[in-house]
Design an enzyme around this catalytic site. Sequence first.
Site, mmCIF file in Angstrom:
data_model
loop_
_atom_site.group_PDB
_atom_site.id
_atom_site.type_symbol
_atom_site.label_atom_id
_atom_site.label_comp_id
_atom_site.label_asym_id
_atom_site.label_seq_id
_atom_site.Cartn_x
_atom_site.Cartn_y
_atom_site.Cartn_z
ATOM 1 N N SER A 107 0.842 -1.197 0.000
ATOM 2 C CA SER A 107 0.000 0.000 0.000
ATOM 3 C C SER A 107 0.878 1.248 0.000
ATOM 4 O O SER A 107 1.597 1.517 0.967
ATOM 5 C CB SER A 107 -0.920 0.009 1.222
ATOM 6 O OG SER A 107 -1.532 1.281 1.365
ATOM 7 N N LYS A 223 -5.228 -8.337 7.146
ATOM 8 C CA LYS A 223 -3.908 -8.071 7.721
ATOM 9 C C LYS A 223 -3.948 -7.810 9.226
ATOM 10 O O LYS A 223 -3.017 -7.231 9.784
ATOM 11 C CB LYS A 223 -3.268 -6.890 6.997
ATOM 12 C CG LYS A 223 -3.061 -7.150 5.507
ATOM 13 C CD LYS A 223 -2.502 -5.933 4.797
ATOM 14 C CE LYS A 223 -2.339 -6.198 3.304
ATOM 15 N NZ LYS A 223 -1.837 -5.004 2.578
ATOM 16 N N HIS A 225 -6.208 -5.927 10.960
ATOM 17 C CA HIS A 225 -6.899 -4.712 11.402
ATOM 18 C C HIS A 225 -8.241 -4.611 10.678
ATOM 19 O O HIS A 225 -8.468 -5.265 9.661
ATOM 20 C CB HIS A 225 -6.055 -3.465 11.128
ATOM 21 C CG HIS A 225 -5.763 -3.233 9.678
ATOM 22 N ND1 HIS A 225 -4.585 -3.629 9.077
ATOM 23 C CD2 HIS A 225 -6.497 -2.672 8.686
ATOM 24 C CE1 HIS A 225 -4.603 -3.312 7.798
ATOM 25 N NE2 HIS A 225 -5.759 -2.734 7.530
#
EC number: 3.6.4.-
Length: 317
Positions: A107, A223, A225
């Site tokens: 990201s 991931k 979260h």
Amino acid sequence: MAELACFCYPHLENDSYKFIPFNNLAIKCMLTAKVDKKDQDKFYNSIIYGIAPPPQFKKRYNTNDNSRGMNYETSMFNKVAALICEALNSTKVTQSDIASVLSRVVSVRHLENLVLRRENHQDVLFHSKELLLKSVLIAIGHSKEIETTATAEGGEIVFQNTAFTMWRLTYLEHKLMPILDPNFIEYKITVNEGKPISESHIKELIAELRWQYNKFAVITHGKGHYRVVKYSSVANHADRVYATYKSNNKNGNMLEFNLLDQRIIWQNWYAFTSSMKQGNTLDTCKKLLFQKIKRESNPFKGLSTDRKMDEVSQIGI
């Protein structure tokens, strides 16, 4: 999103690799070059400005013909690339691992946020290099640890209890790959510590989400979260999550996709990700986003639904 090979290239030293960030002019040279098809996946030698990314990644950069890529001529690109190299060079990457590392999709916005945290004198990442590098290694998928509050990408904190922290993401203000939609609003929820969470703290979070963020869906990218997003953007998130999952699986970068707590996640998203993990096609999985799915039971029957209208949030309207 972009591959790590868009930011840096490896240089063999003894039995491991050192990573070197690209410079803007080398990338610009590559973007104008005519390259044979057989060489599209090879790092490009600009002769004048050094090594550049493989031409197959041209679409990752913002040009006159492609406005969706990274603004690679900004100082933020240099900072992100340097930070990635600093983190990778703190580890040992061997020849058997190099291909999977460079093909890893990461990201871009997450990494820019880590740069911003590093530059904030009030932030713990400004004071701890060890924690900073740990945060980057988690962000680029080089660590199996999950992103906790201390190692999170950051943003504006809007809720916190003993177990969770909720951040409003600040992508509208970014330099490298900003969100251009002025109506964008999205949140991330991280766990404060990687240990079992009590029912009461989960209940507090669900109450906050139910009343303050009732126009949003709670999803996960697998991931560790949670993300709190507008329902109108769920399909777009599904496309990205599915593509990243398949890409990482294909390139041998498979990390466990964490479905997280089913009581917190929007039930349709839980069905989508479960179907994806079973190997179904994107179309098959996405159909589950638009079906009516009823929870088997209320996980927290003691959670009051008796709220006055002026207590119900207008966020997202």
